[in-house]
Structures are given as structure tokens and as C-alpha cells.
Design a protein around this motif. Structure first.
Motif, short mmCIF file in Angstrom:
data_model
loop_
_atom_site.label_atom_id
_atom_site.label_comp_id
_atom_site.label_asym_id
_atom_site.label_seq_id
_atom_site.Cartn_x
_atom_site.Cartn_y
_atom_site.Cartn_z
N ILE A 24 36.54 2.93 39.51
CA ILE A 24 36.30 1.57 39.01
C ILE A 24 37.40 0.62 39.48
O ILE A 24 37.14 -0.52 39.87
N GLY A 25 38.65 1.10 39.45
CA GLY A 25 39.76 0.27 39.93
C GLY A 25 39.59 -0.08 41.41
O GLY A 25 39.83 -1.23 41.81
N LEU A 26 39.19 0.89 42.23
CA LEU A 26 38.97 0.64 43.65
C LEU A 26 37.84 -0.35 43.88
O LEU A 26 37.95 -1.25 44.73
N ILE A 27 36.76 -0.20 43.13
CA ILE A 27 35.62 -1.10 43.28
C ILE A 27 36.03 -2.54 42.97
O ILE A 27 35.73 -3.47 43.72
N SER A 32 37.30 -7.93 44.81
CA SER A 32 38.22 -9.07 44.76
C SER A 32 38.70 -9.44 46.15
O SER A 32 38.78 -10.63 46.50
N GLY A 33 39.03 -8.44 46.97
CA GLY A 33 39.47 -8.71 48.33
C GLY A 33 38.39 -9.38 49.17
O GLY A 33 38.66 -10.34 49.90
N VAL A 177 43.85 -8.91 44.45
CA VAL A 177 43.43 -7.50 44.56
C VAL A 177 44.17 -6.64 43.54
O VAL A 177 43.57 -5.78 42.87
N ILE A 178 45.48 -6.87 43.38
CA ILE A 178 46.27 -6.08 42.42
C ILE A 178 45.78 -6.32 41.00
O ILE A 178 45.59 -5.36 40.22
N LEU A 179 45.57 -7.59 40.63
CA LEU A 179 45.12 -7.90 39.28
C LEU A 179 43.71 -7.34 39.02
O LEU A 179 43.44 -6.81 37.93
#
Length: 224
Positions: A24-27, A32-33, A177-179
Motif C-alpha cells: 500500500i505504501g508503494l502504491i 503521488s510521483g 512521494v515521501i508523504l
């Protein structure tokens, strides 16, 4: 019986669902990117600083006492409002031939009074770096003429002229992307906890003791 999860159990849940949390974090990070790169217009910023003059009888700038300084500082706040007025920004649009409304340009201009000084900072945020610099350079020139017409006083002097920005200030792709990834990880943890709380299946002997409050007489081993 009320469901509760201690810290040890929470870590077990996260460990069991780590693949889902990371996914989920990667998605979220990837989405976002992609949005930051392809769907958000880059914005460039140019800045200039102005100093407010106080005209005396000799038409020279003299700040001889605290009253003069206080007067000029208060004048700077008045000037800040005039800078974003239709009289100034409208003529700026006309001089540069911009295809933009007054309200839109006003939303791109930020005026800041430097505390305890007679200095005004003007920031312009625009989609084209050269246009941002041109707007930032034109505003002081237009404002200087307008302020002398409106208030019958000496104008302002430019301290630092605007320069062309080499890189956009918005969007901040790395930050986004981090957020987004962090939000995705937190969301994944929340989903894992909710799934665990909603799962009422009996899986182990400890579940029998905890939920049914009856002794376990024996365990049938799982056949291979």
C-alpha cells in the motif's frame, strides 16, 4: 467481550501483514510521483526586495529619529496593500501583455513586510520562470509611479532585482512521494488492525481460552 490489542499483539499483526502494508505504501508513493510529474504544473518563483523612502524637504531619505522610522514602517504596510491592488497589477498585465486576469495574478503575488524594517519582499509564483522574473521586475516600476500619483510621496527603491529560477518550487516531487508513502504505510497498518479485530475465527488454543473461557483438554496435531 471487548476486543483489545496490546503492543506485543500489534507487532505480531504488523509482522503478519507486512507485505500488505509495504504494498500500500508503494502504491501511494508511485501514484503521488506520477501525479506530481504528469498532472501538476510546475511553478517557478522569483523574488525582489524594495525599500520604502521617506521624503524630506530636500527630497533626500533621512531617518533621523524613531518617529521617522515608525512612520516609514507603517508606510510599508500601506504600500504592501497597494502593490496587490488592481491599479498596479492591472498595469503590470497590460505592460507585459499577459493572458491572465487580475485575480489570478494577485493569487500569484505574495507581499511580505520584513519585521522592524522598511523593507518589502515581493514573491511571484508563476508557471514560466522568465515570466515570473518579468512580473517581479515590472511590479516595482509600476508601483513606484502609482504610489507617487496616489499618495504624493516618494516611491520605493529596488534592493535586489528578480532572477530567473532554474528549478520549480512546486510541486516538491520527493516530498510528495515521501508523504504519500508514509500515509500509505499508516493506512496499511490501520487496515491490518481492523482486519484482525473483525476476524472472529478460532485459530489457536489460546483463542479458545481467551474467547470461550473453557479449558483445552488436548490438541489434535495437523496431519501432513
Amino acid at each position: 467481550m471487548e476486543e483489545t490489542i496490546d503492543l506485543r499483539e500489534l507487532f505480531k499483526i504488523i509482522k503478519r501483514k507486512i507485505w500488505m502494508i509495504v504494498l500500500i505504501g508503494l502504491i501511494f508513493g508511485i501514484v503521488s510521483g506520477v501525479v506530481s510529474v504528469f498532472f501538476i504544473t510546475p511553478m517557478y518563483q522569483s523574488s525582489t526586495t524594495l525599500i520604502v523612502n521617506k521624503e524630506n524637504s530636500n527630497s533626500e531619505t533621512q531617518l533621523s529619529n524613531s518617529d521617522d522610522i515608525n512612520y516609514v514602517q507603517k508606510l510599508a504596510y500601506t504600500y504592501s496593500e497597494i502593490i496587490t491592488s488592481r491599479a498596479v497589477l492591472g498595469k503590470t498585465i497590460s505592460q507585459l501583455g499577459l493572458d491572465i486576469s487580475y485575480k489570478k495574478l494577485a493569487s500569484c503575488v505574495t507581499v511580505t513586510n520584513i519585521t522592524n524594517t522598511q523593507i518589502i519582499k515581493v514573491d511571484v509564483l508563476y508557471k514560466d520562470p522568465k515570466t515570473a522574473r518579468e512580473i517581479c521586475d515590472t511590479i516595482p516600476a509600476v508601483f513606484d509611479k502609482e504610489i507617487q500619483r496616489i499618495m504624493k510621496v516618494s516611491g520605493v527603491e529596488v534592493i535586489d532585482k528578480a532572477i530567473v529560477s532554474s528549478s520549480p518550487v512546486k510541486p516538491n516531487k520527493i516530498k510528495n512521494v515521501i508523504l504519500a508513502s508514509a500515509f500509505g504505510v499508516l493506512l496499511g497498518i490501520c487496515i491490518a488492525i481492523v482486519q484482525s479485530l473483525m476476524d472472529t475465527k478460532i485459530k489457536t488454543s489460546s483463542d479458545i481460552k481467551e474467547h470461550l473461557d473453557i479449558p483445552v483438554l488436548g490438541i489434535i496435531p495437523k496431519q501432513k
